[in-house]
Design an enzyme around this catalytic site. Structure first.
Site, short mmCIF file in Angstrom:
data_model
loop_
_atom_site.label_atom_id
_atom_site.label_comp_id
_atom_site.label_asym_id
_atom_site.label_seq_id
_atom_site.Cartn_x
_atom_site.Cartn_y
_atom_site.Cartn_z
N ASP A 98 0.80 -1.23 0.00
CA ASP A 98 0.00 0.00 0.00
C ASP A 98 0.83 1.28 0.00
O ASP A 98 0.37 2.33 0.44
CB ASP A 98 -0.91 -0.01 1.24
CG ASP A 98 -0.11 -0.27 2.52
OD1 ASP A 98 1.11 -0.06 2.50
OD2 ASP A 98 -0.72 -0.69 3.53
N GLU A 120 -0.89 -9.00 -1.06
CA GLU A 120 -1.44 -8.41 0.17
C GLU A 120 -2.62 -7.50 -0.16
O GLU A 120 -2.69 -6.33 0.23
CB GLU A 120 -0.37 -7.62 0.96
CG GLU A 120 -0.75 -7.33 2.39
CD GLU A 120 0.29 -6.47 3.10
OE1 GLU A 120 0.23 -5.23 3.00
OE2 GLU A 120 1.18 -7.04 3.75
N GLU A 134 -1.95 5.12 3.15
CA GLU A 134 -1.95 3.73 2.70
C GLU A 134 -3.35 3.17 2.42
O GLU A 134 -3.53 2.37 1.49
CB GLU A 134 -1.24 2.83 3.73
CG GLU A 134 0.26 3.07 3.83
CD GLU A 134 0.65 4.26 4.70
OE1 GLU A 134 -0.24 4.88 5.32
OE2 GLU A 134 1.86 4.57 4.77
N HIS A 211 6.54 5.06 13.01
CA HIS A 211 6.92 5.89 11.87
C HIS A 211 5.75 6.45 11.08
O HIS A 211 5.92 7.28 10.22
CB HIS A 211 7.80 5.08 10.91
CG HIS A 211 7.06 4.00 10.19
ND1 HIS A 211 6.35 4.23 9.02
CD2 HIS A 211 6.87 2.69 10.46
CE1 HIS A 211 5.78 3.10 8.61
NE2 HIS A 211 6.08 2.15 9.47
N ARG A 213 2.77 8.29 9.22
CA ARG A 213 2.51 9.72 9.01
C ARG A 213 1.46 10.27 9.97
O ARG A 213 1.59 11.39 10.46
CB ARG A 213 2.04 9.95 7.57
CG ARG A 213 3.20 10.10 6.61
CD ARG A 213 2.74 10.33 5.19
NE ARG A 213 3.79 10.89 4.36
CZ ARG A 213 4.87 10.21 3.97
NH1 ARG A 213 5.05 8.96 4.32
NH2 ARG A 213 5.79 10.79 3.22
N HIS A 244 13.34 4.88 12.59
CA HIS A 244 13.16 5.07 11.14
C HIS A 244 14.03 6.24 10.67
O HIS A 244 14.22 7.21 11.41
CB HIS A 244 11.68 5.35 10.88
CG HIS A 244 11.27 5.27 9.44
ND1 HIS A 244 11.61 6.22 8.51
CD2 HIS A 244 10.52 4.36 8.77
CE1 HIS A 244 11.10 5.91 7.34
NE2 HIS A 244 10.43 4.78 7.46
#
Ligand code: UD1
Ligand code: UDP
Length: 371
Positions: A98, A120, A134, A211, A213, A244
Site C-alpha cells: 500500500d 497483500e 496507505e 513511523h 505519518r 526510522h
C-alpha cells in the site's frame, strides 16, 4: 516461451514481503523470466533487505530524496516505472501492499495494458486517513489490479464485497510469514556492543518502532513519553527503538527519549538482527503493519500504536491489542503485560492468522497456471 514477470517495489516492508515471491518465481518449474524493478523510494532501508536476500535489482530508479512529499514520490515513481514497463513489456506486473510505489507500479502496468497482480490485497481500515495515505493507496490499487492475492479469508471477503470477482481472488497467506520463518531460523551474533550488552543483561527488553505519518508530531511524542513512563516504573526494562530514517520521526523521538540510559535509540536494523531482537524481546510496541503480522509467529505480544486497524484478524486471535497513542493507555497496557502473567500468556499463545510460510509458493503457482 516463459512468462515474463516484472516485480516492482520500493520500500523496506515491500522488499521483505516480495523477497520470498522473487525466490519462488525464480525457482519455479514454469521457468519464469523474472525482472526486478525498484523505485528505491527508500534507499538504505531497502538496500539492507536486498543484501540479506541476495536480490540485485535489474532496474533501480533511485527516486528517494530527503523531505520527499507524497505527490513527488508518486510522480517520480509512475514516470520511471512507466518507462520501465514499456522497456520490459512483461506479461504480468506484481506490486505489494500500500505504499506510493505500490500505487505507481499498478498505474504504470495499467497504462500499458499489462495485468497487475496485487500481493497483500484486501486490507481495509475503513478510515481513509488512518493509515494515511496507505488506506487509499490499497483501495486504488484494488481497482487497477487484475489478480488479487489476499493474505486472509477476511481480506478476500472484503474484495468480493467491493465487487472483485471471486475467480480473480486467491487466499495465499501473507508472504511476510515466509520471510520471517526463514529468517528466524538463521544464526546471528550481534556485533554492536551496546545491543549485545542489553540483550545479554538479565533485564527485560521492550522493542519499540513508530513511523506512520498520522503519528508524526504530538502522537509520536506521546508514544515516547509513554515509553519513558514504563522505564521509570520498571527498573529492569530496556527499551530498544530502531528509529526510522525519516528526519521528522527522528527529531521527535530524540527530543523525548534521547539521553535516558535504558532507552536505546539505534539505527534501523537489518532484517536478520531485527528478527533476533524481536526473538529476545518480552513485548513489542509498534505502529508498523509488518510487525503485527510477524510477532504472533514469535509468540510475542504486540501493543499496536494506532486507533484503527486493517488487520482485525490479529485482534480477534488476541495476538495484537490496539492501544492508540494516549500516553496513559499505552503505559498502562505495557505495565499490565509486564506484571500480569495471565494477560501476557493469553497474548503470547495466540496463533498467527496471517499465514503458514507458503504464501509465495501459492502466488507463483497461480501465475504459472495463468501463464
Ligand atoms: C513509506 C511508506 C509507508 C511504509 C513505510 C515503511 C508511502 C507513502 N509511505 O513511509 O507506507 O509503511 O515507507 O517504512 O509510500 N529515508 C531515508 N532512508 C531510507 C528510507 C527513508 O533517509 O532508506 C528518509 C528520507 O528522508 C525520506 C523519508 O525517510 O524522504 C521518508 O520516506 P518515505 O518513503 O517518503 O516515507 P516513509 O515514512 O518511509
Ligand atoms: N524491520 C527491520 N528493521 C527495523 C525495523 C523493522 O527490518 O529496524 C522490519 C520488520 O520486521 C517488518 C518491516 O521492517 O518486516 C516493517 O517495516 P515498517 O515498519 O517500516 O513498515 P510497515 O510494515 O509499517 O509498512
Amino acid at each position: 516461451m516463459s512468462a515474463r514477470v516484472l516485480v516492482v517495489f520500493g520500500t523496506r516492508p515491500e522488499a521483505i514481503k516480495m523477497a520470498p515471491v522473487i525466490r519462488c518465481l525464480r525457482e519455479h518449474r514454469a521457468g519464469f523470466d523474472v525482472v526486478v524493478g525498484v523505485t528505491a523510494q527508500h534507499r538504505e532501508m531497502l538496500d539492507q533487505v536486498l543484501d540479506l536476500f541476495g536480490i540485485t535489482p535489474d532496474h533501480d530508479l533511485g527516486i528517494m530524496r530527503h523531505g520527499q512529499t507524497l505527490d513527488q514520490i508518486l510522480a517520480r515513481a509512475v514516470t520511471g516505472l512507466s518507462e520501465l514497463v514499456r522497456d520490459v513489456m512483461p506479461d504480468v506486473l506484481l506490486v505489494q501492499g500500500d505504499t506510493a510505489t505500490t500505487l505507481a507500479g499498478a498505474l504504470a502496468g495499467f497504462y500499458e495494458h499489462i495485468p497487475v497482480g496485487h500481493v497483500e490485497a484486501g486490507l481495509r481500515s475503513d478510515d481513509k486517513y488512518r493509515p494515511f495515505p496507505e488506506e487509499v493507496n490499497r483501495r486504488l490499487t484494488t481497482h487497477v489490479a487484475s489478480l488479487h492475492f489476499a493474505p486472509t479469508q477476511t481480506a478476500a471477503d472484503r474484495l468480493a464485497e467491493e465487487g472483485v470477482v471471486p475467480e480473480d481472488i486467491w487466499v495465499t497467506g501473507n508472504t511476510v510469514v515466509d520471510a520471517l520463518l526463514e529468517t528466524a531460523g538463521m544464526p546471528f551474533e550481534f556485533t554492536d556492543q551496546a545491543l549485545r550488552s542489553v540483550l545479554s543483561s538479565p533485564g527485560r527488553v521492550v522493542t519499540l518502532t513508530a513511523h506512520r505519518r498520522e503519528n508524526w508530531g504530538e502522537p509520536m511524542r506521546r508514544i515516547c513519553r509513554a515509553a519513558l513512563e514504563v522505564l521509570r516504573g520498571f527498573e529492569d526494562v530496556h527499551v530498544v527503538f530502531p528509529v526510522h530514517r525519516n528526519p521528522v520521526v527522528r527529531r521527535d523521538v530524540e527530543s523525548v527519549l534521547g539521553g535516558h540510559e535504558r532507552a536505546h535509540l539505534v539505527e534501523p536494523l537489518e532484517y536478520l538482527p531485527f528478527v533476533k531482537l524481536l526473538q529476545s524481546s518480552t513485548l513489542v510496541m509498534s505502529d508498523s503493519g509488518g510487525i503485527q503480522e510477524e510477532a504472533p509467529s514469535l509468540d510475542l505480544p504486540v501493543l499496536c500504536l494506532r486507533d484503527t486497524t486493517e488487520r482485525p484478524e490479529a485482534i480477534e486471535t488476541g495476538a495484537v491489542r490496539l492501544v492508540g497513542t494516549d500516553e496513559q493507555v499505552i503505559a498502562g497496557a505495557v505495565a499490565e503485560l509486564l506484571t500480569d502473567s495471565e494477560s501476557y500468556r493469553r497474548m503470547a499463545a495466540a496463533t498467527n492468522p496471517f499465514g503458514d510460510g507458503r504464501a509465495a509458493t501459492r502466488i507463483a503457482d497461480v501465475l504459472a497456471e495463468r501463464w
